[in-house]
Motif scaffolding. Structure first.
Motif, PDB file in Angstrom:
ATOM      1  N   GLN A  38      60.084  -7.439   0.261  1.00  0.00           N
ATOM      2  CA  GLN A  38      58.750  -7.716  -0.240  1.00  0.00           C
ATOM      3  C   GLN A  38      58.644  -7.235  -1.683  1.00  0.00           C
ATOM      4  OE1 GLN A  38      55.334  -5.768   1.650  1.00  0.00           O
ATOM      5  NE2 GLN A  38      54.093  -7.587   1.273  1.00  0.00           N
ATOM      6  N   ASP A  39      58.329  -8.152  -2.573  1.00  0.00           N
ATOM      7  CA  ASP A  39      58.046  -7.809  -3.967  1.00  0.00           C
ATOM      8  C   ASP A  39      56.561  -7.461  -4.091  1.00  0.00           C
ATOM      9  OD1 ASP A  39      60.387 -10.236  -4.380  1.00  0.00           O
ATOM     10  OD2 ASP A  39      60.642  -8.292  -5.337  1.00  0.00           O
ATOM     11  N   PRO A  40      56.194  -6.659  -5.087  1.00  0.00           N
ATOM     12  CA  PRO A  40      54.806  -6.198  -5.197  1.00  0.00           C
ATOM     13  C   PRO A  40      53.799  -7.341  -5.186  1.00  0.00           C
ATOM     14  CG  PRO A  40      56.195  -4.983  -6.717  1.00  0.00           C
ATOM     15  CD  PRO A  40      57.065  -6.062  -6.125  1.00  0.00           C
ATOM     16  N   GLY A  41      52.821  -7.243  -4.308  1.00  0.00           N
ATOM     17  CA  GLY A  41      51.756  -8.244  -4.236  1.00  0.00           C
ATOM     18  C   GLY A  41      52.162  -9.574  -3.639  1.00  0.00           C
ATOM     19  N   LYS A  42      53.356  -9.635  -3.071  1.00  0.00           N
ATOM     20  CA  LYS A  42      53.838 -10.915  -2.546  1.00  0.00           C
ATOM     21  C   LYS A  42      54.011 -10.860  -1.027  1.00  0.00           C
ATOM     22  CE  LYS A  42      54.485 -12.746  -6.687  1.00  0.00           C
ATOM     23  NZ  LYS A  42      55.835 -12.863  -7.252  1.00  0.00           N
ATOM     24  N   GLY A  43      54.378 -12.009  -0.460  1.00  0.00           N
ATOM     25  CA  GLY A  43      54.663 -12.061   0.967  1.00  0.00           C
ATOM     26  C   GLY A  43      56.052 -11.532   1.285  1.00  0.00           C
ATOM     27  N   LEU A  44      56.467 -11.701   2.532  1.00  0.00           N
ATOM     28  CA  LEU A  44      57.768 -11.211   2.976  1.00  0.00           C
ATOM     29  C   LEU A  44      58.797 -12.331   2.932  1.00  0.00           C
ATOM     30  CD1 LEU A  44      55.772  -9.064   4.132  1.00  0.00           C
ATOM     31  CD2 LEU A  44      57.306  -8.879   6.094  1.00  0.00           C
ATOM     32  N   THR A  45      59.980 -11.987   2.451  1.00  0.00           N
ATOM     33  CA  THR A  45      61.095 -12.921   2.440  1.00  0.00           C
ATOM     34  C   THR A  45      62.118 -12.455   3.460  1.00  0.00           C
ATOM     35  OG1 THR A  45      60.771 -13.403   0.093  1.00  0.00           O
ATOM     36  CG2 THR A  45      62.922 -13.946   1.032  1.00  0.00           C
TER      37      THR A  45
ATOM     38  N   ASN B  84      35.740  -2.884   4.948  1.00  0.00           N
ATOM     39  CA  ASN B  84      36.973  -2.379   5.562  1.00  0.00           C
ATOM     40  C   ASN B  84      37.950  -3.486   5.943  1.00  0.00           C
ATOM     41  OD1 ASN B  84      35.890  -3.405   7.908  1.00  0.00           O
ATOM     42  ND2 ASN B  84      35.487  -1.420   8.850  1.00  0.00           N
ATOM     43  N   GLN B  85      37.569  -4.734   5.649  1.00  0.00           N
ATOM     44  CA  GLN B  85      38.498  -5.851   5.837  1.00  0.00           C
ATOM     45  C   GLN B  85      39.176  -6.245   4.535  1.00  0.00           C
ATOM     46  OE1 GLN B  85      35.614  -8.410   7.923  1.00  0.00           O
ATOM     47  NE2 GLN B  85      36.992  -8.303   9.720  1.00  0.00           N
ATOM     48  N   THR B  86      38.911  -5.493   3.481  1.00  0.00           N
ATOM     49  CA  THR B  86      39.671  -5.660   2.237  1.00  0.00           C
ATOM     50  C   THR B  86      41.120  -5.303   2.525  1.00  0.00           C
ATOM     51  OG1 THR B  86      37.812  -5.227   0.765  1.00  0.00           O
ATOM     52  CG2 THR B  86      40.016  -4.717  -0.077  1.00  0.00           C
ATOM     53  N   SER B  87      42.025  -6.265   2.276  1.00  0.00           N
ATOM     54  CA  SER B  87      43.409  -6.067   2.678  1.00  0.00           C
ATOM     55  C   SER B  87      44.267  -7.226   2.184  1.00  0.00           C
ATOM     56  CB  SER B  87      43.495  -5.987   4.207  1.00  0.00           C
ATOM     57  OG  SER B  87      44.793  -5.660   4.643  1.00  0.00           O
ATOM     58  N   MET B  88      45.575  -7.094   2.400  1.00  0.00           N
ATOM     59  CA  MET B  88      46.499  -8.204   2.216  1.00  0.00           C
ATOM     60  C   MET B  88      46.710  -8.846   3.582  1.00  0.00           C
ATOM     61  SD  MET B  88      48.713 -10.040   0.477  1.00  0.00           S
ATOM     62  CE  MET B  88      49.822  -9.469  -0.807  1.00  0.00           C
ATOM     63  N   TYR B  89      46.493 -10.153   3.659  1.00  0.00           N
ATOM     64  CA  TYR B  89      46.652 -10.886   4.911  1.00  0.00           C
ATOM     65  C   TYR B  89      47.890 -11.780   4.823  1.00  0.00           C
ATOM     66  CZ  TYR B  89      42.114  -9.184   6.243  1.00  0.00           C
ATOM     67  OH  TYR B  89      41.069  -8.352   6.573  1.00  0.00           O
ATOM     68  N   LEU B  90      48.723 -11.682   5.851  1.00  0.00           N
ATOM     69  CA  LEU B  90      49.988 -12.412   5.867  1.00  0.00           C
ATOM     70  C   LEU B  90      50.085 -13.277   7.108  1.00  0.00           C
ATOM     71  CD1 LEU B  90      52.089  -9.352   4.758  1.00  0.00           C
ATOM     72  CD2 LEU B  90      51.970 -11.468   3.474  1.00  0.00           C
ATOM     73  N   GLY B  98      63.108 -15.199  20.023  1.00  0.00           N
ATOM     74  CA  GLY B  98      64.283 -14.705  19.328  1.00  0.00           C
ATOM     75  C   GLY B  98      64.552 -15.359  18.001  1.00  0.00           C
ATOM     76  N   ALA B  99      63.697 -16.274  17.575  1.00  0.00           N
ATOM     77  CA  ALA B  99      63.937 -16.989  16.328  1.00  0.00           C
ATOM     78  C   ALA B  99      63.450 -16.192  15.124  1.00  0.00           C
ATOM     79  CB  ALA B  99      63.243 -18.338  16.358  1.00  0.00           C
ATOM     80  N   GLU B 100      63.968 -16.574  13.977  1.00  0.00           N
ATOM     81  CA  GLU B 100      63.594 -15.946  12.723  1.00  0.00           C
ATOM     82  C   GLU B 100      62.131 -16.241  12.403  1.00  0.00           C
ATOM     83  OE1 GLU B 100      66.097 -17.375   9.659  1.00  0.00           O
ATOM     84  OE2 GLU B 100      65.550 -15.817   8.214  1.00  0.00           O
ATOM     85  N   ALA B 101      61.436 -15.245  11.885  1.00  0.00           N
ATOM     86  CA  ALA B 101      60.047 -15.406  11.464  1.00  0.00           C
ATOM     87  C   ALA B 101      59.995 -15.634   9.964  1.00  0.00           C
ATOM     88  CB  ALA B 101      59.237 -14.175  11.838  1.00  0.00           C
ATOM     89  N   PHE B 102      59.105 -16.526   9.553  1.00  0.00           N
ATOM     90  CA  PHE B 102      58.925 -16.841   8.132  1.00  0.00           C
ATOM     91  C   PHE B 102      57.480 -16.559   7.752  1.00  0.00           C
ATOM     92  CE2 PHE B 102      62.994 -18.755   7.334  1.00  0.00           C
ATOM     93  CZ  PHE B 102      63.405 -19.186   8.587  1.00  0.00           C
ATOM     94  N   PHE B 103      57.331 -15.987   6.554  1.00  0.00           N
ATOM     95  CA  PHE B 103      56.014 -15.562   6.109  1.00  0.00           C
ATOM     96  C   PHE B 103      55.517 -16.381   4.924  1.00  0.00           C
ATOM     97  CE2 PHE B 103      54.704 -11.615   8.246  1.00  0.00           C
ATOM     98  CZ  PHE B 103      55.805 -11.413   9.041  1.00  0.00           C
ATOM     99  N   GLY B 104      54.199 -16.462   4.819  1.00  0.00           N
ATOM    100  CA  GLY B 104      53.572 -17.026   3.645  1.00  0.00           C
ATOM    101  C   GLY B 104      53.541 -16.021   2.512  1.00  0.00           C
ATOM    102  N   GLN B 105      52.934 -16.428   1.406  1.00  0.00           N
ATOM    103  CA  GLN B 105      52.937 -15.609   0.199  1.00  0.00           C
ATOM    104  C   GLN B 105      51.860 -14.530   0.213  1.00  0.00           C
ATOM    105  OE1 GLN B 105      51.524 -18.518   0.598  1.00  0.00           O
ATOM    106  NE2 GLN B 105      50.159 -19.086  -1.086  1.00  0.00           N
ATOM    107  N   GLY B 106      51.002 -14.565   1.227  1.00  0.00           N
ATOM    108  CA  GLY B 106      49.973 -13.536   1.345  1.00  0.00           C
ATOM    109  C   GLY B 106      48.681 -13.917   0.649  1.00  0.00           C
ATOM    110  N   THR B 107      47.569 -13.426   1.199  1.00  0.00           N
ATOM    111  CA  THR B 107      46.248 -13.570   0.578  1.00  0.00           C
ATOM    112  C   THR B 107      45.669 -12.172   0.398  1.00  0.00           C
ATOM    113  OG1 THR B 107      45.803 -15.728   1.578  1.00  0.00           O
ATOM    114  CG2 THR B 107      43.900 -14.437   0.838  1.00  0.00           C
ATOM    115  N   ARG B 108      45.409 -11.837  -0.855  1.00  0.00           N
ATOM    116  CA  ARG B 108      44.766 -10.542  -1.143  1.00  0.00           C
ATOM    117  C   ARG B 108      43.266 -10.760  -1.100  1.00  0.00           C
ATOM    118  NH1 ARG B 108      46.126  -5.403  -1.073  1.00  0.00           N
ATOM    119  NH2 ARG B 108      48.033  -5.844  -2.204  1.00  0.00           N
ATOM    120  N   LEU B 109      42.623 -10.238  -0.055  1.00  0.00           N
ATOM    121  CA  LEU B 109      41.182 -10.393   0.122  1.00  0.00           C
ATOM    122  C   LEU B 109      40.475  -9.111  -0.280  1.00  0.00           C
ATOM    123  CD1 LEU B 109      38.664 -11.904   1.231  1.00  0.00           C
ATOM    124  CD2 LEU B 109      39.173 -10.852   3.448  1.00  0.00           C
ATOM    125  N   THR B 110      39.470  -9.271  -1.135  1.00  0.00           N
ATOM    126  CA  THR B 110      38.611  -8.145  -1.510  1.00  0.00           C
ATOM    127  C   THR B 110      37.198  -8.483  -1.068  1.00  0.00           C
ATOM    128  OG1 THR B 110      39.983  -7.646  -3.433  1.00  0.00           O
ATOM    129  CG2 THR B 110      37.760  -6.703  -3.387  1.00  0.00           C
TER     130      THR B 110
END
Lengths: 112, 112
Positions: A38-45, B84-90, B98-110
């Motif tokens: 994970q790079d700062p502010g980014k998602g997971l790779t 208190n829901q201010t957070s990074m959402y992934l 058993g399969a590999e998980a893939f993530f998005g780039q994340g949403t920083r919610l304030t």
């Protein structure tokens, strides 16, 4: 309840050194273990996925081992580069739905 | 390559607003997940879905709901946003046990 621990929490190495990151888990009944970057502010790779029946996985400079019976995994990064600076997270899957239980991560800095 | 796309990188919302976070995956994965990531608390599972219209609570579902009307899309809903829901959402997806998980780039919610 499954607990995942990563030690150390932070690591700084000079460029060219090999990196060794550790992950331990308390319940050996896992489906798989996955390493992420994970790079700062980014998602997971996703970096590597090791199934519970496997002992290791390799991808380029990365090698991950799994010892399920002792509840440990190690991620090796050979010949580190400044671009390897990031937070590395390990996660285990302990149910058929694929829910992930994460460690807190190891923050890595590779200095030129 | 698997792609998981979250609709926004950054969001600022007011307390009490209803907030929708959208996630789309393009690999026909059965399983989709919403996590939140907070300093010192790591990644925690909010909700997951294993099929269209099917959902299960994760570790911290309070204050959230989800919707999965189509296989490729999984929405997280904050019914009445609080600070208190201010957070990074992934958002993440995976295909089978058993399969590999893939993530998005994340949403920083304030939430202000």
């Amino acid at each position: 309840k499954q607990e995942v621990t990563q030690i150390p929490a932070a690591l700084s190495v000079p460029e060219g050194e090999n990196l060794v990151l550790n992950c331990s888990f308390t319940d050996s009944a896992i489906y798989n273990l996955q390493w992420f970057r994970q790079d700062p502010g980014k998602g997971l790779t996703s970096l590597l996925l090791i199934q519970s029946s496997q002992r290791e996985q390799t991808s380029g400079r990365l090698n991950a081992s799994l010892d399920k019976s002792s509840g440990r995994s190690t991620l090796y990064i050979a010949a580190s580069q400044p671009g390897d600076s990031a937070t590395y997270l390990c996660a285990v899957t302990t149910d058929s739905w694929g829910k992930l239980q994460f460690g807190a991560g190891t923050q890595v800095v590779v200095t030129p | 390559d698997v792609k998981v796309t979250q609709s926004s990188r950054y969001l600022v919302k007011r307390t009490g607003e209803k907030v929708f976070l959208e996630c789309v995956q393009d690999m026909d994965h059965e399983n989709m997940f919403w996590y939140r990531q907070d300093p010192g608390l790591g990644l925690r599972l909010i909700y997951f879905s294993y099929d269209v219209k099917m959902k299960e609570k994760g570790d911290i579902p309070e204050g959230y709901s989800v919707s999965r009307e189509k296989k490729e899309r999984f929405s997280l809903i904050l019914e009445s946003a609080s600070t208190n829901q201010t957070s990074m959402y992934l958002c993440a997806s995976s295909s089978f046990q058993g399969a590999e998980a893939f993530f998005g780039q994340g949403t920083r919610l304030t939430v202000v």
